[in-house]
Design a protein around this motif. Structure first.
Motif, short mmCIF file in Angstrom:
data_model
loop_
_atom_site.label_atom_id
_atom_site.label_comp_id
_atom_site.label_asym_id
_atom_site.label_seq_id
_atom_site.Cartn_x
_atom_site.Cartn_y
_atom_site.Cartn_z
N SER A 103 8.24 20.24 37.44
CA SER A 103 8.49 19.01 36.71
C SER A 103 9.79 19.10 35.94
O SER A 103 10.13 20.15 35.39
CB SER A 103 7.34 18.75 35.74
OG SER A 103 7.65 17.64 34.91
N TRP A 130 3.29 21.42 34.78
CA TRP A 130 4.71 21.70 34.94
C TRP A 130 5.04 22.22 36.34
O TRP A 130 6.19 22.16 36.77
CB TRP A 130 5.23 22.65 33.87
CG TRP A 130 4.52 23.97 33.78
CD1 TRP A 130 3.38 24.24 33.08
CD2 TRP A 130 4.90 25.18 34.41
NE1 TRP A 130 3.02 25.56 33.24
CE2 TRP A 130 3.94 26.17 34.06
CE3 TRP A 130 5.95 25.54 35.24
CZ2 TRP A 130 4.01 27.47 34.51
CZ3 TRP A 130 6.01 26.85 35.69
CH2 TRP A 130 5.06 27.79 35.33
N GLU A 154 2.05 14.99 35.46
CA GLU A 154 2.98 15.21 34.37
C GLU A 154 2.42 14.65 33.06
O GLU A 154 2.57 15.28 32.01
CB GLU A 154 4.35 14.61 34.70
CG GLU A 154 5.04 15.40 35.79
CD GLU A 154 6.36 14.82 36.24
OE1 GLU A 154 7.22 15.62 36.66
OE2 GLU A 154 6.55 13.58 36.18
#
Length: 169
Positions: free
Chosen positions: A160, A112, A107
């Motif tokens: 994420s 993502w 991250e």
């Protein structure tokens, strides 16, 4: 046991390769039948900041990495995860420690979506990933052969909550 995490280095290659070969020998970890000959081949498509090892003192207990899934710009924030644990360190939380750290670092590096394909029979790996926020998105039936036998893969992904996915309004 105090486990430390750090980026993998060329000097770790002998231990990384041993762990990879141990995973290959199980027949449940990968379609690969042998590890790359040199470190440079192993890290070729890996993100350098997302190539980690777990160690206790000077012993490598496991490794993980994220590799690119495509050279296309649209997939710049999507990576494929690999996690391997030394046979003598299995069941000690090393895989969970590696994966949690990899998610955090990924991250920070702008990923993502993380994805992983796991042999259907590899229940421990499927459980590990689900425990860390991956969800099953499908079964890829007879996606490849290993030793002449068609194998299925469970496809999992983790999105994420911190990176990307901004809504267009």
């Amino acid at each position: 046991m105090a486990i430390m995490i750090r980026n993998a280095k060329k000097e770790d290659w002998a231990e990384i390769k041993y762990i990879y070969e141990a995973g290959i020998s199980t027949g449940f970890a990968t379609f690969e039948t042998k590890a790359p000959a040199i470190y440079e081949q192993w890290v070729l498509k890996a993100h350098p900041e997302c190539t980690l090892i777990a160690q206790n003192e000077n012993k490598v207990l496991g490794w993980c990495k994220i590799t690119t899934i495509s050279d296309r710009l649209a997939y710049a924030g999507v990576g494929e995860v690999s996690v391997y644990v030394h046979p003598n360190a299995q069941g000690m939380g090393v895989g969970n420690f590696l994966l949690k750290n990899l998610i955090t670092v990924s991250e920070e590096q702008g990923y993502w979506t993380l994805q992983v394909s796991i042999f259907r029979e590899n229940n421990c790996s499927v459980y590990l990933h689900k425990k860390n926020g991956f969800r099953e998105v499908g079964i890829r039936e007879k996606i490849g052969k290993l030793n002449g036998i068609w194998r299925d893969n469970v496809l999992l992904e983790r999105r994420s909550n911190l990176v990307g996915l901004e809504e267009d309004c």
